[in-house]
Structures are given as C-alpha cells and as structure tokens.
Design an enzyme around this catalytic site. Structure first.
Site, PDB file in Angstrom:
ATOM      1  N   ALA B  12       0.853  -1.284  -0.025  1.00 41.32           N
ATOM      2  CA  ALA B  12       0.018  -0.079  -0.010  1.00 41.32           C
ATOM      3  C   ALA B  12       0.894   1.298   0.017  1.00 41.32           C
ATOM      4  O   ALA B  12       0.459   2.214  -0.705  1.00 41.32           O
ATOM      5  CB  ALA B  12      -1.001   0.004   1.212  1.00 41.32           C
ATOM      6  N   ALA B  34       9.655   0.282   8.628  1.00 42.43           N
ATOM      7  CA  ALA B  34       9.848  -0.375  10.003  1.00 42.43           C
ATOM      8  C   ALA B  34      11.322  -1.291   9.854  1.00 42.43           C
ATOM      9  O   ALA B  34      11.937  -1.373  10.679  1.00 42.43           O
ATOM     10  CB  ALA B  34       8.715  -1.117  10.539  1.00 42.43           C
ATOM     11  N   CYS B  43       3.969 -12.097  -0.383  1.00 46.09           N
ATOM     12  CA  CYS B  43       3.397 -13.463  -0.843  1.00 46.09           C
ATOM     13  C   CYS B  43       4.219 -14.235  -1.479  1.00 46.09           C
ATOM     14  O   CYS B  43       3.965 -15.628  -1.680  1.00 46.09           O
ATOM     15  CB  CYS B  43       2.362 -12.887  -1.993  1.00 46.09           C
ATOM     16  SG  CYS B  43       1.305 -11.705  -1.564  1.00 46.09           S
ATOM     17  N   ASP B 282      -3.736  -3.702   4.263  1.00 48.57           N
ATOM     18  CA  ASP B 282      -3.991  -4.661   5.203  1.00 48.57           C
ATOM     19  C   ASP B 282      -4.551  -4.009   6.733  1.00 48.57           C
ATOM     20  O   ASP B 282      -4.968  -4.574   7.664  1.00 48.57           O
ATOM     21  CB  ASP B 282      -2.877  -5.805   5.639  1.00 48.57           C
ATOM     22  CG  ASP B 282      -2.575  -6.383   4.378  1.00 48.57           C
ATOM     23  OD1 ASP B 282      -3.566  -6.333   3.136  1.00 48.57           O
ATOM     24  OD2 ASP B 282      -1.901  -7.599   4.416  1.00 48.57           O
ATOM     25  N   TYR B 427     -10.674 -18.717 -28.447  1.00 52.40           N
ATOM     26  CA  TYR B 427     -10.853 -20.166 -28.766  1.00 52.40           C
ATOM     27  C   TYR B 427      -9.796 -20.562 -29.549  1.00 52.40           C
ATOM     28  O   TYR B 427      -9.618 -19.935 -30.709  1.00 52.40           O
ATOM     29  CB  TYR B 427     -12.396 -20.674 -29.150  1.00 52.40           C
ATOM     30  CG  TYR B 427     -12.310 -22.065 -29.680  1.00 52.40           C
ATOM     31  CD1 TYR B 427     -11.999 -23.066 -29.036  1.00 52.40           C
ATOM     32  CD2 TYR B 427     -12.825 -22.333 -30.880  1.00 52.40           C
ATOM     33  CE1 TYR B 427     -11.835 -24.369 -29.435  1.00 52.40           C
ATOM     34  CE2 TYR B 427     -12.768 -23.504 -31.325  1.00 52.40           C
ATOM     35  CZ  TYR B 427     -12.350 -24.574 -30.586  1.00 52.40           C
ATOM     36  OH  TYR B 427     -12.375 -25.960 -31.255  1.00 52.40           O
ATOM     37  N   TRP B 435     -17.257 -22.894 -26.650  1.00 49.09           N
ATOM     38  CA  TRP B 435     -17.805 -22.162 -25.420  1.00 49.09           C
ATOM     39  C   TRP B 435     -16.587 -22.218 -24.355  1.00 49.09           C
ATOM     40  O   TRP B 435     -16.250 -23.509 -24.155  1.00 49.09           O
ATOM     41  CB  TRP B 435     -18.988 -22.859 -25.104  1.00 49.09           C
ATOM     42  CG  TRP B 435     -20.236 -22.745 -25.676  1.00 49.09           C
ATOM     43  CD1 TRP B 435     -20.688 -23.853 -26.420  1.00 49.09           C
ATOM     44  CD2 TRP B 435     -21.087 -21.446 -25.935  1.00 49.09           C
ATOM     45  NE1 TRP B 435     -21.977 -23.188 -27.212  1.00 49.09           N
ATOM     46  CE2 TRP B 435     -22.218 -21.838 -26.989  1.00 49.09           C
ATOM     47  CE3 TRP B 435     -20.980 -20.257 -25.572  1.00 49.09           C
ATOM     48  CZ2 TRP B 435     -23.099 -21.149 -27.386  1.00 49.09           C
ATOM     49  CZ3 TRP B 435     -21.865 -19.136 -26.364  1.00 49.09           C
ATOM     50  CH2 TRP B 435     -22.939 -19.911 -26.904  1.00 49.09           C
TER      51      TRP B 435
END
Lengths: 450, 450
Positions: B12, B34, B43, B282, B427, B435
C-alpha cells in the site's frame, strides 16, 4: 408439433438444434448434413494433420449417436439445393442424386463457408490442396501418408496457414509460408507479426512476405510456386489457405438478402428478411459490437453463439446477438497470439481517435521459476478514453488466451482503459503479479496518454 | 512543496508513493519503513522457503535503489510510534531508539497486518514460528538450514498454510497440516477443499481437519502438537499461519476511527475521519463491491489498488475505490484454486437467494494432448439471476487464474449468469473450447435454474 429444419451440421446448425431441443422437447428437429461428419471441430484439422490427434474421429465435438440421442434427426450425406419459402419446403438430394422435399415451420440456415480460391494459375493440379472440410483433410492426410512430401509451400499466412506450418513442421516436413502482407498474420499488428515470423524461423520455417503468388507449375516431378518480387520455391506439396467465403447458393432461391461477400443479412435475432428463416455462422454477416455495424467475420465461437440464438428464437425465444469483438487466439509452436476488438488502423478507419501502446512484461513474478514474456498492445480512444482493442503474444502457458478474454470482457462492458486497474483480478506469484499484466499494460496506456 | 509522508513500505505504502510521484513530480515523498525491506513481495516468502527462489533479494518488487531513483525518500529501520494530527507530525524512532518528529501535509498510513497469535499453550518456544515478515522468513530459513527438521506441523489450512505445506514438502520435509474447519481452506467450498486435501495427500502431506490446536509441548527433543479430537502429532518444527490482523497501534494517537478487528475505517477515497490522513492496505476495512459494505479482507492486490488511490488523492486527485470481490488464487503443488465474489453460504448470509452449480469439464478440447480437468462452481441469485461468485480448481496450467478473472470482470459489471454466454472469448483447440469452460459452467447454472 413444430418442424424445425436446419441446413448444415457444423457449429451453427448443431448449436441451433441443441438449443431448440433443450428449450422445447416437443419440437421436431432435423439437420440436413452435406457429408457424413456432423459437428466436427474443423478448427482441429491442423492437429489431426500434425499427428497430435491420431484418430480423426476424436475431432467430433459430439458423435452422431450423441446428437440423435437428444431426439434430433440427422439426415447425413444430403445436400440442400433449393428453398421454397412460400411453400416452406427445402429440396434435398442424396448421394445417388435422388431428390426429396422436406417441409418446415422454422428453418435455420447454417451452411458455413468454403475456402477462397485465389486467382493462381495451376491451382487445380495434383499436390495442391485447399483445406476446409473433413474431406479436404482426408485428402491431405492421404497425400502425406502415401507421397511422404519432404517440403511444402503454404500459401496464406493467416491463422490456418500458420497452424499448418506448425503441424507440418511437427511431421518433419520443410515448410515455407508465403503471404501477401508485409508481416505475417495481418489480423495482428506488424510488431506481433514479426514475433511470429521469428518464432516460425526458429523452427526452420521459411517466411516470405509481401508476395502475391500467381502460378504453380510442375517441374521435374516437383511443384514450383511463383509469385511477385521474384518469388519462386520448389516443393513436394502446396497448401492454399487464404481465407473463406460464405456458402450461400441457397440464398437466392429463398429470396434472402445478401450483403458483404455474398453473406446472408440477418438481424440481431438471427432472422433473415424472409419470415421463419434464420441464418447463423460463417454464412452470415456478423454484427461487430464496437463498430455497431455488420461485417464478415467468420469464427467458430461466433457460429456457436449465433446458432444458439437462432435455435432459441426458432422455438419462440426472443434472444438477441450481443455482437462480436473478433476475439481470437492461435497457438503457433509454443507461442499463443491473441486479439480482441479493434487494432489501431481499424479503429482509425472506423472514426475513432486511437492511441496504441506496446508493453512488455512477465506473465508472473519473475522471481518464481518459469516466467514467460508477454507482449501486449492496448488500443484506446484518446477522446473517450475507452478501451477499443488489445493484442497479446507470448508463451501459450502464459495465460495469453484468457488474459485477452479479460480485455474482451472489459470491451464488452465499454470500459475506459484507466478503469481496468479497478478490476479485482487474481494474484499469486507463480501465476501473475499484484497488478495483472493486463492492468500494467492499461496503466502504460494511461501514462502515455498523459 | 507538499510533504507527503507515508508510514509503511509494503504494497500500500509503495503504491501510494509511486502514484503520487507519477502524478506530481514536485511532491516531497518520504516513506517510513519499519525494517530494511521496502517493497518486498511477502506473498513470495513460501517460494523462498521452498528453495524455488534461492536468493531472498529477488523477492523485492523493486530495489530500494529503484524506488529512490524516482525521487522518493526511504527512511529505513524507523518505526512510527505516534501521530499528532493537530500539528501534522509523526514521531518515529530508529534502531537506537532515537526519536524524531516528521511533519506532513498529507499522510498515508499503510502499516499492514501482523499474524494472529492463536491461544495455544507453548506458542513462544523454540522451533515454533509465525510467518509474515521478511524477518520471520529469515528465522524460518535459518532454522531449516541449521536444524534440518525432518517433520513439520503447520497450524492453519488457509492459503499461506497450504503454500507452506507445498514449500516444505519441496524441501523433503514430512508435513502435517492442521485446520479447524471440516475441510481445508474454508474460503472455498468443501467440494474444492476435498480436492485440495486429496492433492496434499498425494504428495504425502497429512491433513487433519476439524482440529482446534490447544498446546505445543516439548517431548524427547521434539515438539508435540495437541488438539481437539485427540489430535497429537510429533514434529521437529511448527509453523503457525492462522491469518492476520490489522496493525493499527498508531490509529488511537491520531484519533482515527477503527472498526472490524480494529481496522482503520476509510471512505472510498481512502480518506479517514481525520483530515489529510489516508489509509490503505491490510490495516484498513475494505469495501466489498457485491456486499456494498466494509469487511476485513486483506489482500496484496487490494493493498496495491487502495495505495494507488490514496497516493493519487493525496496529491489532489479524486479517485474512488471500486470495491473488492475477494478474488484470489493459490497454487498448491500442480493445482490452482481460485475464487471471486461470494460463495453460496456467504451469499445467503448477505440476503441473496443463491443457487450454486458444480460443473466439471476440460480446459481445452480433449482431443488435443494435455487437457486438464477444471472443477467450476458458479453461484448466482435465483431472483435477479445475477452472477454472485465463482470458484475454479484445476491444474495450474489450465488457465484457472485468468478464467476466474473473467468471472471477476463479469461480476464487476453486474452481469446476469445467462449473459456470460454473450461474451466473445477466445478459442483455439489447444487452449479452450468454442464455449469457454467459464461459459459452459454458466450455461449449466441456467439449465439447473430452469
């Protein structure tokens, strides 16, 4: 009981039949199929000829048995030769040339398309093949098996030509691709065309661009292909894949209006100008959602959608076709190339004020093994800032195909380029970045506009 | 010159800084970090600990040098300890506990979250690790390297717990995963949870569900984890990953309103109740787009979006957060599991009248080699027929991640389930079907509703 007659057993016809039967079990559905191969995935032909699909039967989306099990009647090896729209009947002939008339309450025409036969001297000789139907495919397969050609010239650098280049290289055949445009696959921008050409060359495929082929001759037991710019190339085999045109010889007898390239004109309900006659798929003009006009844009996905709508409306539905964006993807060796919406030049021609921005990044966080480069083009309108189109090229495992679909879904909803950053897209380091590449490319566009 | 002060050097904070600087080169941006690791991809920690990312430095989204090159000031190893919103200044302390006051015109708080410390006896002993920061990550790495544990119990079966199960199995360690819920990963339905459990077990990971861990004891040089249902398991190491909670100790001193789980309350412009103070990531409550209310839903993607908006608005912008759909994907061994929007139970709790339909198909035409099964759940509202959510599990190369994004984009635009068939998706037989599986699943939902 309503009689629904459908002419054509490929994507549009079968989709119409299945949808009608799904909505109304009582309807009597008959599909007239010109050959013995209803519901075949003709998009799969290159993979049969490459050897990747050993049995051609597997190319069937559904077997004839699966179709008839739903209660649909299949009239195989019958060709519809004329339509009497006054009497609401269709004349068909079988392989023995015996005539028969079939009546209908509702008729769906899904006769598809046939390959364009370019004006090339010597097109109709042994060793030269057009490729569209299952029968064409068997002829090529037979030639590959019996004659074992060592070299082939493919005339046409569109997606079928390029898939065939991949397929025949896979068979160990030396391939040359010849195209008219300055870069291969003129449905994508030259930058991506050049990436494709490099990929082809890395697999020993020769690429000749800006060449208009004008003759094919026999010389010393080989074929020689001659074209402009002094092009001449010997080969054991020639494949011609320069696009398709609508097959609409039935249209006149029915009094159907036709338009671009002879394609049948339809409304958004897939109805024609003649009551109770619908048409769908490669034989019709297709509404382009962004251009808001009808063009000729034959695609299997569109044929499925249009057929489904025709089938629904034929049994009393009221569904409208939402329009095509020309979304496409093709796999060439390990590369996927995709597009949706309008390219810069197409947007300009249509009266937009486009800006196209090129962007390159990784499909996922580069620290995680196996990251692949994605090459992304974003086209948006400078005035409205709306997204008009996108093109992505990259490794086929880089989720190129479904990333173009994020763009396609965004265009479908008239999104502004900057708002693509608002989409809540999925992320994990092995599969994307916190901003998906699609969003990074959109942000690059916004930055360049500013 | 405007002073923009940002507390927090993760997703952020960095996003806010970059966006502010991009829009206004004159703004003086300082980020208080920090630790020494600004802009790290936390992650990615599981992939560092698995050995797949050998050098932890590669986990940086950007290096400190790349950030400062944009003109942003980084104040590393400084902790913000209080905010004086009247005087518009922030007290920071460095590693030597020296205090300093930094003034601001605009302040962005992006302090993130810390791991939840569950009420387990013996949590604070050697060999037991919580995992969230780079420092935690080094501690675990150090333990793996020096102690060479042969077995580990992971407490928590959410996505970090499961990624760590994969990571440590990759290191040859015998893993047991313990979770409270009846099926693993309670953010997806039990059907998919069971597929995940089967995948874990196929890699010799033991899975214990419906277990509440209450104690960890030392016995004969090993740790023993005890829980309800007579659970007890010996291991050389224990990792605790039971979720995170907002880190908002600064909120009180600034007079910021907090809500759910102590998270800072924000408006759609990422502003707080105190003028000139923004918050993102967060540490804040997040607007859910479908629920149209604020919940606590910490995700890296959301932190990037919110930070970007806070940064834009801090330099005079007027951008609003469009809301989260909780879109997520996680890779566990060769399986990707994804979700977007609401699950059936969540939809019911929110007052919708949901129907959820399960559907299984192949990621591409099965005749082309390498087709992978996709397991898709579609949730829609029976009354409005609107799409509410979707979940997909399947092989990670089956474009699971970007297929969930098609659903996410559809939900973003309030689509009805039946209209998903209108989307013009790409496709080619090696990559999809005429589809797309996303559309087939939507059609299965419509069929079941009828």
């Amino acid at each position: 009981m309503v009689d629904l007659l459908i002419i054509g057993g490929s994507d549009a016809g079968i989709s119409a039949a299945l949808r009608a039967k799904e909505l109304d079990q009582t309807v009597n559905v008959t599909i007239v199929v010109a050959d013995s191969y209803p519901n075949f995935s003709i998009c799969g032909i290159p993979f049969y000829l490459s050897g990747e699909v050993p049995d051609w039967r597997n190319l069937a989306h559904r077997t004839a048995g699966e179709i008839t099990q739903t209660g649909i009647n299949l009239l195989l090896n019958h060709k519809a030769v004329s339509i009497d729209s006054q009497q609401k009947k269709v004349k068909v002939v079988n392989e023995e040339n015996q005539e028969n008339w079939l009546t209908y309450d509702k008729l769906v025409i899904g006769t598809g398309a046939v390959p364009v036969q370019p004006a090339i001297d010597g097109l109709n000789q042994s060793g030269v093949f057009l490729l569209h139907s299952m029968a064409d495919s068997f002829a090529v397969h037979q030639h590959l098996t019996s004659k074992k050609p060592q070299s082939v010239v493919i005339i046409g650098d569109g997606y079928i030509g390029l898939e065939m280049a991949d397929a025949l290289t896979h068979q160990g055949i030396k391939v040359t691709v010849v195209g008219r445009s300055p870069s291969v696959m003129r449905t994508v921008d030259a930058g991506i065309g050049n990436l494709i050409a490099a990929k082809l060359q890395s697999h020993q495929v020769e690429v000749a661009s800006s060449v208009e082929v004008n003759a094919i001759q026999q010389q010393d037991g080989q074929l020689v292909v001659f074209g402009t710019n002094n092009f001449h190339k010997n080969a054991d085999m020639v494949i011609v894949a320069v696009g398709v045109q609508p097959l609409t010889d039935l249209a006149d007898s029915a009094g159907l209006k036709t338009g671009l390239r002879g394609a049948i004109q339809v409304n958004r309900k897939m109805g024609t100008n003649v009551p109770d006659i619908y048409a769908a798929g490669d034989c019709v003009e297709t509404l382009h959602r962004l251009l808001n006009k009808y063009i000729y844009l034959p695609l299997g996905t569109t044929a499925h959608k249009q057929g489904r709508i025709a089938g629904e409306n034929a049994v009393g539905g009221n569904r409208e076709f939402a329009g095509s964006l020309g979304t496409q993807v093709v796999k060439i060796f390990d590369m996927a190339v995709s597009r949706t919406g309008l390219r810069d030049s197409e947007a300009k021609d249509a009266g937009f004020d486009p800006l196209t921005v090129e962007f390159e990044t990784w499909d996922h966080k580069v620290y995680y093994p196996g990251a692949k480069k994605l090459h992304i083009l974003v086209t948006g309108d400078k005035q409205t800032r709306k997204l008009l189109g996108a093109q992505i090229a990259g490794h086929y495992q880089g989720e190129v195909a479904k990333r173009i679909d994020i763009f396609a879904t965004a265009i479908f909803h008239d999104m502004k380029v900057e708002d693509i950053s608002e989409l809540d897209l999925s992320y994990t380091p092995p599969l994307s970045s916190p901003w998906d590449p699609v969003q990074m490319a959109a942000q690059a566009w916004v930055k360049q506009l500013a």
